[in-house]
Design a protein around this motif. Structure first.
Motif, PDB file in Angstrom:
ATOM      1  N   VAL A 110     -49.480   2.965  46.617  1.00 29.13           N
ATOM      2  CA  VAL A 110     -49.810   4.356  46.947  1.00 29.13           C
ATOM      3  C   VAL A 110     -48.583   5.106  47.470  1.00 29.13           C
ATOM      4  O   VAL A 110     -48.708   6.186  48.042  1.00 29.13           O
ATOM      5  CB  VAL A 110     -50.961   4.449  47.974  1.00 29.13           C
ATOM      6  N   LEU A 111     -47.382   4.553  47.270  1.00 31.81           N
ATOM      7  CA  LEU A 111     -46.179   5.176  47.814  1.00 31.81           C
ATOM      8  C   LEU A 111     -45.862   6.530  47.196  1.00 31.81           C
ATOM      9  O   LEU A 111     -45.116   7.312  47.774  1.00 31.81           O
ATOM     10  CB  LEU A 111     -44.969   4.243  47.651  1.00 31.81           C
ATOM     11  N   GLU A 112     -46.420   6.812  46.038  1.00 36.79           N
ATOM     12  CA  GLU A 112     -46.205   8.136  45.452  1.00 36.79           C
ATOM     13  C   GLU A 112     -46.946   9.207  46.244  1.00 36.79           C
ATOM     14  O   GLU A 112     -46.530  10.367  46.288  1.00 36.79           O
ATOM     15  CB  GLU A 112     -46.677   8.154  44.000  1.00 36.79           C
ATOM     16  N   LYS A 113     -48.036   8.820  46.888  1.00 34.99           N
ATOM     17  CA  LYS A 113     -48.837   9.775  47.656  1.00 34.99           C
ATOM     18  C   LYS A 113     -48.545   9.715  49.153  1.00 34.99           C
ATOM     19  O   LYS A 113     -48.662  10.717  49.847  1.00 34.99           O
ATOM     20  CB  LYS A 113     -50.331   9.508  47.429  1.00 34.99           C
ATOM     21  N   ALA A 135     -42.686  -3.374  58.046  1.00 27.74           N
ATOM     22  CA  ALA A 135     -42.284  -3.575  56.654  1.00 27.74           C
ATOM     23  C   ALA A 135     -43.427  -4.142  55.829  1.00 27.74           C
ATOM     24  O   ALA A 135     -43.621  -3.777  54.666  1.00 27.74           O
ATOM     25  CB  ALA A 135     -41.066  -4.503  56.587  1.00 27.74           C
ATOM     26  N   GLU A 136     -44.224  -5.020  56.444  1.00 25.65           N
ATOM     27  CA  GLU A 136     -45.359  -5.600  55.713  1.00 25.65           C
ATOM     28  C   GLU A 136     -46.407  -4.541  55.409  1.00 25.65           C
ATOM     29  O   GLU A 136     -47.026  -4.561  54.331  1.00 25.65           O
ATOM     30  CB  GLU A 136     -45.987  -6.742  56.513  1.00 25.65           C
ATOM     31  N   VAL A 137     -46.625  -3.612  56.337  1.00 26.07           N
ATOM     32  CA  VAL A 137     -47.568  -2.522  56.093  1.00 26.07           C
ATOM     33  C   VAL A 137     -47.148  -1.736  54.852  1.00 26.07           C
ATOM     34  O   VAL A 137     -47.954  -1.441  53.968  1.00 26.07           O
ATOM     35  CB  VAL A 137     -47.660  -1.576  57.308  1.00 26.07           C
ATOM     36  N   VAL A 138     -45.861  -1.387  54.790  1.00 23.36           N
ATOM     37  CA  VAL A 138     -45.364  -0.619  53.646  1.00 23.36           C
ATOM     38  C   VAL A 138     -45.551  -1.399  52.354  1.00 23.36           C
ATOM     39  O   VAL A 138     -45.998  -0.858  51.338  1.00 23.36           O
ATOM     40  CB  VAL A 138     -43.878  -0.255  53.837  1.00 23.36           C
ATOM     41  N   LYS A 139     -45.236  -2.685  52.372  1.00 25.77           N
ATOM     42  CA  LYS A 139     -45.365  -3.508  51.168  1.00 25.77           C
ATOM     43  C   LYS A 139     -46.809  -3.578  50.699  1.00 25.77           C
ATOM     44  O   LYS A 139     -47.087  -3.551  49.499  1.00 25.77           O
ATOM     45  CB  LYS A 139     -44.830  -4.908  51.438  1.00 25.77           C
ATOM     46  N   GLU A 155     -49.624  -2.514  37.425  1.00 27.69           N
ATOM     47  CA  GLU A 155     -48.931  -2.609  38.708  1.00 27.69           C
ATOM     48  C   GLU A 155     -47.426  -2.734  38.508  1.00 27.69           C
ATOM     49  O   GLU A 155     -46.632  -2.164  39.259  1.00 27.69           O
ATOM     50  CB  GLU A 155     -49.449  -3.804  39.506  1.00 27.69           C
ATOM     51  N   LEU A 156     -47.019  -3.468  37.491  1.00 31.35           N
ATOM     52  CA  LEU A 156     -45.604  -3.631  37.195  1.00 31.35           C
ATOM     53  C   LEU A 156     -44.965  -2.293  36.816  1.00 31.35           C
ATOM     54  O   LEU A 156     -43.852  -1.971  37.253  1.00 31.35           O
ATOM     55  CB  LEU A 156     -45.414  -4.641  36.062  1.00 31.35           C
ATOM     56  N   THR A 157     -45.681  -1.510  36.021  1.00 32.72           N
ATOM     57  CA  THR A 157     -45.175  -0.197  35.621  1.00 32.72           C
ATOM     58  C   THR A 157     -44.984   0.702  36.837  1.00 32.72           C
ATOM     59  O   THR A 157     -43.945   1.375  36.978  1.00 32.72           O
ATOM     60  CB  THR A 157     -46.144   0.473  34.623  1.00 32.72           C
ATOM     61  N   ARG A 158     -45.948   0.705  37.738  1.00 35.15           N
ATOM     62  CA  ARG A 158     -45.844   1.521  38.950  1.00 35.15           C
ATOM     63  C   ARG A 158     -44.685   1.035  39.824  1.00 35.15           C
ATOM     64  O   ARG A 158     -43.957   1.841  40.394  1.00 35.15           O
ATOM     65  CB  ARG A 158     -47.158   1.482  39.734  1.00 35.15           C
ATOM     66  N   TRP A 159     -44.517  -0.270  39.906  1.00 39.64           N
ATOM     67  CA  TRP A 159     -43.430  -0.852  40.696  1.00 39.64           C
ATOM     68  C   TRP A 159     -42.080  -0.352  40.190  1.00 39.64           C
ATOM     69  O   TRP A 159     -41.206   0.049  40.955  1.00 39.64           O
ATOM     70  CB  TRP A 159     -43.504  -2.377  40.611  1.00 39.64           C
ATOM     71  N   ALA A 160     -41.897  -0.366  38.877  1.00 38.75           N
ATOM     72  CA  ALA A 160     -40.643   0.068  38.267  1.00 38.75           C
ATOM     73  C   ALA A 160     -40.435   1.576  38.430  1.00 38.75           C
ATOM     74  O   ALA A 160     -39.336   2.042  38.714  1.00 38.75           O
ATOM     75  CB  ALA A 160     -40.625  -0.312  36.801  1.00 38.75           C
ATOM     76  N   GLU A 161     -41.512   2.339  38.270  1.00 36.52           N
ATOM     77  CA  GLU A 161     -41.408   3.805  38.402  1.00 36.52           C
ATOM     78  C   GLU A 161     -41.027   4.207  39.821  1.00 36.52           C
ATOM     79  O   GLU A 161     -40.246   5.145  40.019  1.00 36.52           O
ATOM     80  CB  GLU A 161     -42.735   4.456  38.011  1.00 36.52           C
ATOM     81  N   GLN A 162     -41.593   3.517  40.811  1.00 39.57           N
ATOM     82  CA  GLN A 162     -41.284   3.846  42.198  1.00 39.57           C
ATOM     83  C   GLN A 162     -39.812   3.632  42.521  1.00 39.57           C
ATOM     84  O   GLN A 162     -39.249   4.297  43.379  1.00 39.57           O
ATOM     85  CB  GLN A 162     -42.167   2.999  43.138  1.00 39.57           C
ATOM     86  N   ARG A 163     -39.158   2.714  41.792  1.00 42.41           N
ATOM     87  CA  ARG A 163     -37.742   2.437  42.016  1.00 42.41           C
ATOM     88  C   ARG A 163     -36.850   3.168  41.014  1.00 42.41           C
ATOM     89  O   ARG A 163     -35.645   3.026  41.037  1.00 42.41           O
ATOM     90  CB  ARG A 163     -37.506   0.921  41.948  1.00 42.41           C
ATOM     91  N   ARG A 164     -37.478   3.934  40.138  1.00 44.22           N
ATOM     92  CA  ARG A 164     -36.765   4.724  39.145  1.00 44.22           C
ATOM     93  C   ARG A 164     -35.829   3.863  38.315  1.00 44.22           C
ATOM     94  O   ARG A 164     -34.662   4.203  38.073  1.00 44.22           O
ATOM     95  CB  ARG A 164     -35.985   5.863  39.830  1.00 44.22           C
ATOM     96  N   ILE A 165     -36.341   2.729  37.860  1.00 48.99           N
ATOM     97  CA  ILE A 165     -35.535   1.838  37.031  1.00 48.99           C
ATOM     98  C   ILE A 165     -36.168   1.658  35.667  1.00 48.99           C
ATOM     99  O   ILE A 165     -35.880   0.689  34.963  1.00 48.99           O
ATOM    100  CB  ILE A 165     -35.342   0.461  37.717  1.00 48.99           C
ATOM    101  N   VAL A 166     -37.049   2.568  35.280  1.00 45.81           N
ATOM    102  CA  VAL A 166     -37.739   2.460  33.994  1.00 45.81           C
ATOM    103  C   VAL A 166     -36.773   2.761  32.848  1.00 45.81           C
ATOM    104  O   VAL A 166     -36.090   3.733  32.865  1.00 45.81           O
ATOM    105  CB  VAL A 166     -38.946   3.410  33.936  1.00 45.81           C
ATOM    106  N   ILE A 174     -54.682   3.180  55.815  1.00 49.07           N
ATOM    107  CA  ILE A 174     -53.812   4.015  54.982  1.00 49.07           C
ATOM    108  C   ILE A 174     -54.333   4.103  53.557  1.00 49.07           C
ATOM    109  O   ILE A 174     -54.359   5.177  52.952  1.00 49.07           O
ATOM    110  CB  ILE A 174     -52.369   3.466  55.007  1.00 49.07           C
ATOM    111  N   ARG A 175     -54.777   2.991  53.022  1.00 53.52           N
ATOM    112  CA  ARG A 175     -55.286   2.986  51.658  1.00 53.52           C
ATOM    113  C   ARG A 175     -56.604   3.746  51.544  1.00 53.52           C
ATOM    114  O   ARG A 175     -56.941   4.262  50.471  1.00 53.52           O
ATOM    115  CB  ARG A 175     -55.448   1.553  51.168  1.00 53.52           C
ATOM    116  N   GLN A 176     -57.347   3.827  52.645  1.00 54.04           N
ATOM    117  CA  GLN A 176     -58.619   4.547  52.636  1.00 54.04           C
ATOM    118  C   GLN A 176     -58.426   6.054  52.723  1.00 54.04           C
ATOM    119  O   GLN A 176     -59.040   6.814  51.970  1.00 54.04           O
ATOM    120  CB  GLN A 176     -59.493   4.084  53.799  1.00 54.04           C
ATOM    121  N   VAL A 177     -57.577   6.506  53.656  1.00 52.54           N
ATOM    122  CA  VAL A 177     -57.486   7.948  53.934  1.00 52.54           C
ATOM    123  C   VAL A 177     -56.312   8.634  53.250  1.00 52.54           C
ATOM    124  O   VAL A 177     -56.269   9.862  53.165  1.00 52.54           O
ATOM    125  CB  VAL A 177     -57.442   8.218  55.453  1.00 52.54           C
ATOM    126  N   LEU A 178     -55.336   7.872  52.749  1.00 53.80           N
ATOM    127  CA  LEU A 178     -54.181   8.404  52.026  1.00 53.80           C
ATOM    128  C   LEU A 178     -53.544   9.605  52.734  1.00 53.80           C
ATOM    129  O   LEU A 178     -53.550  10.734  52.225  1.00 53.80           O
ATOM    130  CB  LEU A 178     -54.581   8.794  50.598  1.00 53.80           C
TER     131      LEU A 178
END
Length: 218
Positions: free
Chosen positions: A76-79, A67-71, A207-218, A44-48
């Motif tokens: 890359v969850l934005e893509k 669940a571990e795969v997603v974590k 990485e922390l910034t991306r983590w927060a943005e993905q959860r929309r808690i910025v 997944i990380r290779q072919v997006l």
């Protein structure tokens, strides 16, 4: 006419993967398959792909299954959007994979046209669930924000002060600015940041910034 959605199929049963590929035909572009947690995360990380059709129970990794795969692919969850496709309709399975970051969950009894519609829905960033399973998600996360405003297990590990610091870091504040904003020392800010990174198993401010943005808690 839009090109077909690029997808990856993740399931530990080769016959099921072959059948699903044949069933979906030319309506999607299957750009890869995987049968274990480790294979899936690497692929997944290779072919997006735009969407990953993800089984919940599968071998490999540390036993976390889908669940571990997603974590592992959290950065890359934005893509890449994840749609769980499983025989299981257990509430614990549904909640765990959605909590990890999947955008939807449907069972393998779903029809072809319904599945294609679900793929399109999650590709556009919306959530989709089989009717019976939606209730589990509502019970676990509440009616507001269904997926986007989930207070997941990782966020619950942080203290109120650590959440404040994490939010300011994600907004681009310097340590000095955070110290001034919260009336604490720069050393204390550094300590909070270190604790947050450790608790969330992240390695950098980026990485922390991306983590927060993905959860929309910025």
């Amino acid at each position: 006419m839009n090109p077909p959605r690029r997808i990856v199929i993740v399931d530990d049963h080769r016959i099921f993967r072959a059948g699903l590929r044949a069933e979906l035909g030319g309506s999607v572009d299957v750009i890869g398959e995987a049968s274990t947690v480790d294979e899936a995360a690497d692929l997944i990380r290779q072919v997006l792909p735009e969407v990953v059709l993800l089984d919940v129970h599968m071998p490999g990794g540390t036993g976390g299954g889908g669940a571990e795969v997603v974590k592992r692919c959290r950065d890359v969850l934005e893509k890449v959007k994840f749609l769980a496709l499983s025989v299981s309709d257990e509430a614990s399975d549904v909640v765990s994979v959605i909590r990890a970051g999947a955008r939807g969950y449907v069972t393998k009894t779903i029809g072809t046209e319904e599945l294609l519609a679900a793929v399109e829905t999650v590709a556009e960033g919306d959530a989709v669930f089989s009717p019976r399973l939606a209730g589990f998600v509502l019970d676990a996360f509440g009616a507001s924000g269904l997926v986007d405003n989930v207070r997941d297990e990782e966020l619950d590990r942080l203290s109120a002060r650590e959440v404040e610091v994490m939010r300011l870091i994600a907004r681009g504040y310097t340590y000095r600015e955070i110290a001034s904003e919260l009336f604490i020392s720069i050393k204390t800010v550094e300590t909070h940041v270190s604790k947050v990174l450790r608790k969330l198993q992240l390695s950098s401010r980026h990485e922390l910034t991306r983590w927060a943005e993905q959860r929309r808690i910025v």
